[in-house]
Design an enzyme around this catalytic site. Structure first.
Site, short mmCIF file in Angstrom:
data_model
loop_
_atom_site.label_atom_id
_atom_site.label_comp_id
_atom_site.label_asym_id
_atom_site.label_seq_id
_atom_site.Cartn_x
_atom_site.Cartn_y
_atom_site.Cartn_z
CG ASN A 1 -8.67 1.18 -0.77
OD1 ASN A 1 -9.49 0.28 -0.93
ND2 ASN A 1 -7.54 0.99 -0.10
CG HIS B 1 -2.59 4.53 -4.10
ND1 HIS B 1 -3.04 5.79 -3.77
CD2 HIS B 1 -3.02 3.70 -3.13
CE1 HIS B 1 -3.72 5.71 -2.64
NE2 HIS B 1 -3.73 4.45 -2.24
CB ILE C 1 5.36 2.59 4.15
CG1 ILE C 1 6.56 2.90 5.01
CG2 ILE C 1 4.06 3.05 4.81
CD1 ILE C 1 6.86 4.39 5.15
NE ARG D 1 9.69 -4.92 -2.40
CZ ARG D 1 9.17 -5.78 -3.27
NH1 ARG D 1 7.86 -6.01 -3.28
NH2 ARG D 1 9.94 -6.40 -4.15
CG HIS E 1 -3.58 -0.82 -2.48
ND1 HIS E 1 -2.89 -0.64 -1.30
CD2 HIS E 1 -4.41 0.25 -2.58
CE1 HIS E 1 -3.29 0.48 -0.71
NE2 HIS E 1 -4.22 1.03 -1.46
P1 AMP Z 1 -5.15 4.08 0.53
O1 AMP Z 1 -5.83 3.85 1.86
O2 AMP Z 1 -5.71 3.25 -0.58
O3 AMP Z 1 -5.10 5.56 0.18
O4 AMP Z 1 -3.68 3.56 0.71
C1 AMP Z 1 -2.59 4.36 1.03
C2 AMP Z 1 -1.43 3.41 1.21
O5 AMP Z 1 -0.23 4.15 1.15
C3 AMP Z 1 -1.44 2.65 2.53
O6 AMP Z 1 -1.45 1.24 2.26
C4 AMP Z 1 -0.14 3.11 3.21
O7 AMP Z 1 0.48 2.08 3.95
C5 AMP Z 1 0.69 3.55 2.02
N1 AMP Z 1 1.72 4.54 2.31
C6 AMP Z 1 1.58 5.68 3.03
N2 AMP Z 1 2.73 6.37 3.03
C7 AMP Z 1 3.62 5.65 2.29
C8 AMP Z 1 5.00 5.84 1.93
N3 AMP Z 1 5.70 6.91 2.32
N4 AMP Z 1 5.59 4.88 1.17
C9 AMP Z 1 4.90 3.80 0.77
N5 AMP Z 1 3.60 3.57 1.07
C10 AMP Z 1 2.97 4.48 1.83
#
Ligand code: AMP
Ligand code: ZN
Length: 115
Positions: A86, A99, A32, A30, A101
């Site tokens: 992204n 990743h 964060i 999930r 989403h």
């Molecule tokens: P992006 O902007 O596509 O690189 O998305 C990075 C995503 O990682 C964001 O939606 C953050 O909320 C999420 N994120 C950052 N750190 C963590 C973490 N420790 N656990 C889960 N999600 C995270």
């Protein structure tokens, strides 16, 4: 494994995450800071910086896509969902371990915010 990579550290169990799906080659957990009722990140276990690097590894790319589909089903996203990679500065990528989403659980509105 890259020691400085946040998501490699989640794969290694060094940083906690709420894992919802796991295969030999993928992990889903999930977000964060969820942007929708369901917001799950699907990553390859192997480090790839972005979707361009992932695309060069078709087997890993297929595994991530299959895992995203499994997460959508498991999360009950029968009304549909978005799958977002992204990429780079214009895409707003913040974590440089690729990743997908998986976002859904409610109508998500327009694809992009108006400029
Ligand atoms: P992006 O902007 O596509 O690189 O998305 C990075 C995503 O990682 C964001 O939606 C953050 O909320 C999420 N994120 C950052 N750190 C963590 C973490 N420790 N656990 C889960 N999600 C995270
Ligand atoms: Zn990594």
């Amino acid at each position: 494994m890259e020691n400085t990579c946040l998501f490699c550290r989640i794969v290694a169990g060094e940083i906690p995450a709420t894992v919802v799906h796991r295969t030999e080659t993928t992990l889903a957990f999930r977000d964060i800071d969820p942007k929708a009722p369901t917001h799950v990140l699907v990553i390859p276990v192997a480090h790839h910086a972005d979707v361009l690097s992932l695309a060069a590894d078709p087997s890993a790319a297929a595994d991530v896509l299959a895992a995203a589909a499994a997460v959508a089903e498991q999360e009950g996203l029968t009304g549909g969902f978005r799958l977002i990679f992204n990429t780079g500065p214009h895409g707003g990528q913040e974590v440089f371990h690729v990743h997908a989403h998986v976002v859904g659980g409610a109508p998500l509105g327009p694809m992009l915010a108006a400029r």
